[in-house]
Design a protein around this motif. Structure first.
Motif, PDB file in Angstrom:
ATOM      1  N   ILE A   1       7.104   2.409  11.378  1.00 51.06           N
ATOM      2  CA  ILE A   1       6.649   3.541  10.574  1.00 51.06           C
ATOM      3  C   ILE A   1       7.731   3.896   9.557  1.00 51.06           C
ATOM      4  O   ILE A   1       8.876   4.178   9.929  1.00 51.06           O
ATOM      5  CB  ILE A   1       6.358   4.754  11.476  1.00 51.06           C
ATOM      6  CG1 ILE A   1       5.256   4.415  12.496  1.00 51.06           C
ATOM      7  CG2 ILE A   1       5.966   5.974  10.649  1.00 51.06           C
ATOM      8  CD1 ILE A   1       5.056   5.479  13.561  1.00 51.06           C
ATOM      9  N   ASN A   2       7.381   3.850   8.272  1.00 49.16           N
ATOM     10  CA  ASN A   2       8.329   4.292   7.241  1.00 49.16           C
ATOM     11  C   ASN A   2       7.577   4.876   6.052  1.00 49.16           C
ATOM     12  O   ASN A   2       6.362   4.726   5.924  1.00 49.16           O
ATOM     13  CB  ASN A   2       9.276   3.158   6.814  1.00 49.16           C
ATOM     14  CG  ASN A   2       8.574   1.991   6.159  1.00 49.16           C
ATOM     15  OD1 ASN A   2       7.589   2.155   5.437  1.00 49.16           O
ATOM     16  ND2 ASN A   2       9.090   0.786   6.374  1.00 49.16           N
ATOM     17  N   ASP A   3       8.301   5.557   5.192  1.00 53.55           N
ATOM     18  CA  ASP A   3       7.677   6.280   4.091  1.00 53.55           C
ATOM     19  C   ASP A   3       7.030   5.355   3.065  1.00 53.55           C
ATOM     20  O   ASP A   3       5.990   5.688   2.492  1.00 53.55           O
ATOM     21  CB  ASP A   3       8.711   7.175   3.400  1.00 53.55           C
ATOM     22  CG  ASP A   3       9.140   8.354   4.267  1.00 53.55           C
ATOM     23  OD1 ASP A   3       8.382   8.702   5.202  1.00 53.55           O
ATOM     24  OD2 ASP A   3      10.217   8.914   4.020  1.00 53.55           O
ATOM     25  N   GLU A   4       7.640   4.202   2.820  1.00 51.97           N
ATOM     26  CA  GLU A   4       7.071   3.266   1.849  1.00 51.97           C
ATOM     27  C   GLU A   4       5.676   2.817   2.289  1.00 51.97           C
ATOM     28  O   GLU A   4       4.741   2.769   1.488  1.00 51.97           O
ATOM     29  CB  GLU A   4       7.987   2.057   1.681  1.00 51.97           C
ATOM     30  CG  GLU A   4       7.464   1.027   0.684  1.00 51.97           C
ATOM     31  CD  GLU A   4       8.376  -0.176   0.550  1.00 51.97           C
ATOM     32  OE1 GLU A   4       8.011  -1.104  -0.201  1.00 51.97           O
ATOM     33  OE2 GLU A   4       9.446  -0.207   1.194  1.00 51.97           O
ATOM     34  N   ARG A   5       5.536   2.505   3.544  1.00 52.76           N
ATOM     35  CA  ARG A   5       4.232   2.075   4.047  1.00 52.76           C
ATOM     36  C   ARG A   5       3.246   3.237   4.122  1.00 52.76           C
ATOM     37  O   ARG A   5       2.046   3.047   3.926  1.00 52.76           O
ATOM     38  CB  ARG A   5       4.400   1.402   5.413  1.00 52.76           C
ATOM     39  CG  ARG A   5       5.144   0.078   5.314  1.00 52.76           C
ATOM     40  CD  ARG A   5       5.576  -0.472   6.650  1.00 52.76           C
ATOM     41  NE  ARG A   5       6.373  -1.676   6.458  1.00 52.76           N
ATOM     42  CZ  ARG A   5       7.138  -2.221   7.383  1.00 52.76           C
ATOM     43  NH1 ARG A   5       7.216  -1.664   8.587  1.00 52.76           N
ATOM     44  NH2 ARG A   5       7.836  -3.311   7.119  1.00 52.76           N
ATOM     45  N   LYS A   6       3.764   4.438   4.396  1.00 51.11           N
ATOM     46  CA  LYS A   6       2.889   5.608   4.441  1.00 51.11           C
ATOM     47  C   LYS A   6       2.228   5.874   3.094  1.00 51.11           C
ATOM     48  O   LYS A   6       1.197   6.547   3.026  1.00 51.11           O
ATOM     49  CB  LYS A   6       3.683   6.843   4.863  1.00 51.11           C
ATOM     50  CG  LYS A   6       4.013   6.900   6.344  1.00 51.11           C
ATOM     51  CD  LYS A   6       4.775   8.174   6.653  1.00 51.11           C
ATOM     52  CE  LYS A   6       5.109   8.284   8.128  1.00 51.11           C
ATOM     53  NZ  LYS A   6       5.875   9.512   8.427  1.00 51.11           N
ATOM     54  N   ALA A   7       2.806   5.365   2.014  1.00 48.44           N
ATOM     55  CA  ALA A   7       2.198   5.534   0.700  1.00 48.44           C
ATOM     56  C   ALA A   7       0.919   4.713   0.567  1.00 48.44           C
ATOM     57  O   ALA A   7       0.068   5.016  -0.272  1.00 48.44           O
ATOM     58  CB  ALA A   7       3.189   5.136  -0.396  1.00 48.44           C
ATOM     59  N   LYS A   8       0.769   3.692   1.403  1.00 46.67           N
ATOM     60  CA  LYS A   8      -0.392   2.798   1.316  1.00 46.67           C
ATOM     61  C   LYS A   8      -1.406   3.018   2.428  1.00 46.67           C
ATOM     62  O   LYS A   8      -2.610   2.848   2.222  1.00 46.67           O
ATOM     63  CB  LYS A   8       0.078   1.335   1.354  1.00 46.67           C
ATOM     64  CG  LYS A   8       0.896   0.902   0.163  1.00 46.67           C
ATOM     65  CD  LYS A   8       1.243  -0.576   0.269  1.00 46.67           C
ATOM     66  CE  LYS A   8       2.015  -1.045  -0.953  1.00 46.67           C
ATOM     67  NZ  LYS A   8       2.348  -2.496  -0.871  1.00 46.67           N
ATOM     68  N   VAL A   9      -0.915   3.348   3.615  1.00 51.13           N
ATOM     69  CA  VAL A   9      -1.793   3.455   4.784  1.00 51.13           C
ATOM     70  C   VAL A   9      -1.421   4.693   5.584  1.00 51.13           C
ATOM     71  O   VAL A   9      -0.342   5.268   5.418  1.00 51.13           O
ATOM     72  CB  VAL A   9      -1.685   2.217   5.692  1.00 51.13           C
ATOM     73  CG1 VAL A   9      -2.224   0.967   5.003  1.00 51.13           C
ATOM     74  CG2 VAL A   9      -0.236   1.994   6.151  1.00 51.13           C
ATOM     75  N   ASP A  10      -2.324   5.092   6.472  1.00 52.09           N
ATOM     76  CA  ASP A  10      -2.012   6.115   7.458  1.00 52.09           C
ATOM     77  C   ASP A  10      -1.494   5.438   8.723  1.00 52.09           C
ATOM     78  O   ASP A  10      -1.929   4.324   9.060  1.00 52.09           O
ATOM     79  CB  ASP A  10      -3.257   6.936   7.803  1.00 52.09           C
ATOM     80  CG  ASP A  10      -3.596   7.952   6.726  1.00 52.09           C
ATOM     81  OD1 ASP A  10      -2.721   8.254   5.889  1.00 52.09           O
ATOM     82  OD2 ASP A  10      -4.739   8.437   6.719  1.00 52.09           O
ATOM     83  N   PHE A  11      -0.594   6.098   9.410  1.00 54.36           N
ATOM     84  CA  PHE A  11      -0.072   5.608  10.678  1.00 54.36           C
ATOM     85  C   PHE A  11      -0.611   6.457  11.823  1.00 54.36           C
ATOM     86  O   PHE A  11      -0.832   7.662  11.664  1.00 54.36           O
ATOM     87  CB  PHE A  11       1.456   5.690  10.716  1.00 54.36           C
ATOM     88  CG  PHE A  11       2.148   4.496  10.128  1.00 54.36           C
ATOM     89  CD1 PHE A  11       2.425   3.387  10.902  1.00 54.36           C
ATOM     90  CD2 PHE A  11       2.517   4.482   8.790  1.00 54.36           C
ATOM     91  CE1 PHE A  11       3.071   2.282  10.369  1.00 54.36           C
ATOM     92  CE2 PHE A  11       3.170   3.396   8.243  1.00 54.36           C
ATOM     93  CZ  PHE A  11       3.447   2.282   9.031  1.00 54.36           C
ATOM     94  N   SER A  12      -0.781   5.816  12.960  1.00 53.14           N
ATOM     95  CA  SER A  12      -0.984   6.577  14.186  1.00 53.14           C
ATOM     96  C   SER A  12       0.332   7.217  14.581  1.00 53.14           C
ATOM     97  O   SER A  12       1.388   6.956  13.979  1.00 53.14           O
ATOM     98  CB  SER A  12      -1.432   5.638  15.316  1.00 53.14           C
ATOM     99  OG  SER A  12      -0.347   4.810  15.737  1.00 53.14           O
ATOM    100  N   ASP A  13       0.293   8.063  15.593  1.00 54.08           N
ATOM    101  CA  ASP A  13       1.533   8.534  16.193  1.00 54.08           C
ATOM    102  C   ASP A  13       2.287   7.341  16.781  1.00 54.08           C
ATOM    103  O   ASP A  13       1.681   6.316  17.129  1.00 54.08           O
ATOM    104  CB  ASP A  13       1.233   9.539  17.308  1.00 54.08           C
ATOM    105  CG  ASP A  13       0.712  10.864  16.765  1.00 54.08           C
ATOM    106  OD1 ASP A  13       0.976  11.177  15.586  1.00 54.08           O
ATOM    107  OD2 ASP A  13       0.042  11.579  17.534  1.00 54.08           O
ATOM    108  N   PRO A  14       3.603   7.436  16.912  1.00 49.54           N
ATOM    109  CA  PRO A  14       4.362   6.325  17.508  1.00 49.54           C
ATOM    110  C   PRO A  14       3.924   6.057  18.940  1.00 49.54           C
ATOM    111  O   PRO A  14       3.657   6.988  19.700  1.00 49.54           O
ATOM    112  CB  PRO A  14       5.811   6.822  17.476  1.00 49.54           C
ATOM    113  CG  PRO A  14       5.831   7.920  16.468  1.00 49.54           C
ATOM    114  CD  PRO A  14       4.477   8.559  16.526  1.00 49.54           C
TER     115      PRO A  14
END
Length: 265
Positions: free
Chosen positions: A102-115
């Protein structure tokens, strides 16, 4: 997309505080189909069993349990790491799982689940390696080479935590898959591969002494599933993750895959 006591300690500390969720409070997705994509390149998280040819691993067991708790039908597909994030962003797949940091760069493209897991990166080397024992002594080995997948956490750790911050440093040799970096390591084409604890343990266990992990942890990362922006699966999946943290399911999976399971046996 890395066992010694250090690694098992990292895995044991893999998750945040448990929640009060339980199976009775989880959403019911009424048997809908959910397409989950993975790379099958990170034992024991997800890989093809060399004996049976089946797709197995920690993440498969975890996702199957989530599907059971949320009442959806999971369909697994495979793609390469470099295509996965964009494919999920484009809604070609519903969920991506392959030990994704999980990182901010990827969060710009997709949503993440909780860790669902916290892990650390280590240096994977050949079993007879004696020229260096940790990152500093490797960096001083001027002709030492690192194998990495571009755009991954191990790549950036190699650049910024091991070498000189130059993403085009010729000491970093790029490969399309993590498995290819390990094969290059075995063949002597590179001298080290940076790997998270979960994947590293799998490769060490299967190597019969030909590979080992050295040095201390080089970075901590949280793994999460990726979903398209605004996906209505995020909240149900997070609720299931919380329930599986709280009821001991994750602890049981950690024991199964990180303590008991031996690849190829």
């Amino acid at each position: 997309m890395i066992r010694s006591k250090l690694v098992l300690a990292a895995i044991a500390a893999c998750l945040l505080a448990p929640f009060a969720a339980n199976a009775q409070t989880l959403p019911d997705l009424a048997g809908k189909k959910v397409v989950v994509v993975t790379e099958n390149a990170y034992p024991p998280l997800q890989f093809v069993d060399p004996k049976s040819g089946k797709q197995i691993g920690w993440e498969y067991d975890f996702m199957n349990e989530i599907a059971k708790r949320l009442n959806f039908k999971v369909e697994y597909q495979n793609t390469s790491w470099d295509a996965m994030i964009q494919a999920v962003a484009d809604k070609q797949y519903d969920i991506g799982m392959t030990g994704i940091t999980i990182n901010d760069e990827r969060k710009a493209k997709v949503d993440f689940s909780d860790p669902y897991m916290r892990n650390e990166q280590f240096m994977l080397v050949r079993g007879d390696e004696s020229r260096f024992t940790e990152a500093k002594s490797f960096a001083a080995l001027k002709d030492g080479l690192i194998g990495a997948q571009p755009g991954t956490s191990p790549f950036y750790t190699a650049v910024y935590s091991v070498l000189d911050g130059n993403e085009h440093n010729p000491r970093i040799k790029l490969f399309e898959t993590f498995g290819a970096t390990v094969q290059a390591l075995k063949a002597g084409d590179v001298d080290v591969v940076l790997t998270d604890g979960t994947a590293g343990k799998g490769y060490v266990e299967a190597s019969e002494g030909k590979l080992k992990l050295i040095g201390g942890p080089l970075g901590t990362e949280d793994f999460g599933f990726i979903l398209a922006k605004g996906s209505d699966l995020v909240k149900p999946v997070n609720a299931a993750i919380a329930a599986l943290k709280a009821d001991g399911t994750i602890d049981a999976l950690n024991k199964k895959w990180f303590l008991d399971y031996k690849i190829g046996q």
